[in-house]
Design a protein around this motif. Structure first.
Motif, PDB file in Angstrom:
ATOM      1  N   SER A 237       5.179   3.017 -13.999  1.00  0.00           N
ATOM      2  CA  SER A 237       4.801   1.619 -14.151  1.00  0.00           C
ATOM      3  C   SER A 237       4.391   1.016 -12.813  1.00  0.00           C
ATOM      4  N   GLY A 238       5.191   1.313 -11.779  1.00  0.00           N
ATOM      5  CA  GLY A 238       4.870   0.807 -10.438  1.00  0.00           C
ATOM      6  C   GLY A 238       3.558   1.365  -9.918  1.00  0.00           C
ATOM      7  N   ALA A 239       3.300   2.641 -10.193  1.00  0.00           N
ATOM      8  CA  ALA A 239       2.047   3.254  -9.751  1.00  0.00           C
ATOM      9  C   ALA A 239       0.863   2.620 -10.468  1.00  0.00           C
ATOM     10  N   ASN A 240       1.001   2.334 -11.746  1.00  0.00           N
ATOM     11  CA  ASN A 240      -0.077   1.665 -12.493  1.00  0.00           C
ATOM     12  C   ASN A 240      -0.365   0.284 -11.919  1.00  0.00           C
ATOM     13  N   GLU A 241       0.704  -0.457 -11.639  1.00  0.00           N
ATOM     14  CA  GLU A 241       0.536  -1.806 -11.088  1.00  0.00           C
ATOM     15  C   GLU A 241      -0.110  -1.745  -9.702  1.00  0.00           C
ATOM     16  N   LEU A 242       0.354  -0.817  -8.885  1.00  0.00           N
ATOM     17  CA  LEU A 242      -0.206  -0.681  -7.535  1.00  0.00           C
ATOM     18  C   LEU A 242      -1.670  -0.296  -7.587  1.00  0.00           C
ATOM     19  N   SER A 243      -2.031   0.630  -8.471  1.00  0.00           N
ATOM     20  CA  SER A 243      -3.438   1.047  -8.556  1.00  0.00           C
ATOM     21  C   SER A 243      -4.305  -0.104  -9.039  1.00  0.00           C
ATOM     22  N   GLN A 244      -3.784  -0.910  -9.980  1.00  0.00           N
ATOM     23  CA  GLN A 244      -4.540  -2.063 -10.475  1.00  0.00           C
ATOM     24  C   GLN A 244      -4.794  -3.049  -9.339  1.00  0.00           C
ATOM     25  N   GLN A 245      -3.755  -3.327  -8.554  1.00  0.00           N
ATOM     26  CA  GLN A 245      -3.912  -4.270  -7.442  1.00  0.00           C
ATOM     27  C   GLN A 245      -4.854  -3.708  -6.380  1.00  0.00           C
ATOM     28  N   THR A 246      -4.793  -2.389  -6.159  1.00  0.00           N
ATOM     29  CA  THR A 246      -5.680  -1.762  -5.179  1.00  0.00           C
ATOM     30  C   THR A 246      -7.132  -1.876  -5.620  1.00  0.00           C
ATOM     31  N   VAL A 247      -7.391  -1.601  -6.890  1.00  0.00           N
ATOM     32  CA  VAL A 247      -8.759  -1.695  -7.414  1.00  0.00           C
ATOM     33  C   VAL A 247      -9.266  -3.126  -7.299  1.00  0.00           C
TER      34      VAL A 247
END
Length: 127
Positions: A72-82
């Motif tokens: 979940s944290g990785a998904n959120e981080l990737s979304q914010q990075t994009v």
């Protein structure tokens, strides 16, 4: 003197009889003690097995929770990075805003698919 010998003989027989009874009593006590120790040992072993199984199950559950939180944290981080990269690209003039939005939608869909698939595989591996 015969009376003395007869008395000692009777005493000897009494001691022998008492020794035999004592030996039998000690053997019986030892057997019962062994049974008791074996019983306690078996109950302790059963309790230990149950305790180890409980700890193992709880550890597995906690590992699954941590794994889910990590995905979940990785998904959120990737979304914010994009989103951050989109903003940098648009604000720096590398892409125009319309083109950036179209590419962002494509990249977002691609990344979400990658992480969702990884989460499913991680969940299956944990089971």
């Amino acid at each position: 003197m015969d009376a003395l010998k007869k008395g000692f003989s009777m005493a000897k027989e009494g001691v022998v009889a008492a020794a035999e009874k004592t030996k039998a009593g000690v053997e019986e006590a030892a057997a019962k003690t062994k049974e008791g120790v074996m019983y306690v040992g078996n109950k302790t072993k059963d309790g230990m097995v149950a305790g180890v199984n409980t700890v193992a199950q709880r550890t597995t559950d906690q590992a699954n929770i941590v794994g889910d939180a990590t995905v979940s944290g990785a998904n959120e981080l990737s979304q914010q990075t994009v989103e951050g990269l989109e903003n940098v690209a648009v604000n720096s003039g590398l892409v125009n805003q319309e083109q950036g939005q179209e590419e962002a939608v494509a990249v977002k869909a691609e990344h979400e698919g990658d992480f969702s698939q990884g989460a499913e595989q991680a969940g299956q591996a944990g089971q």
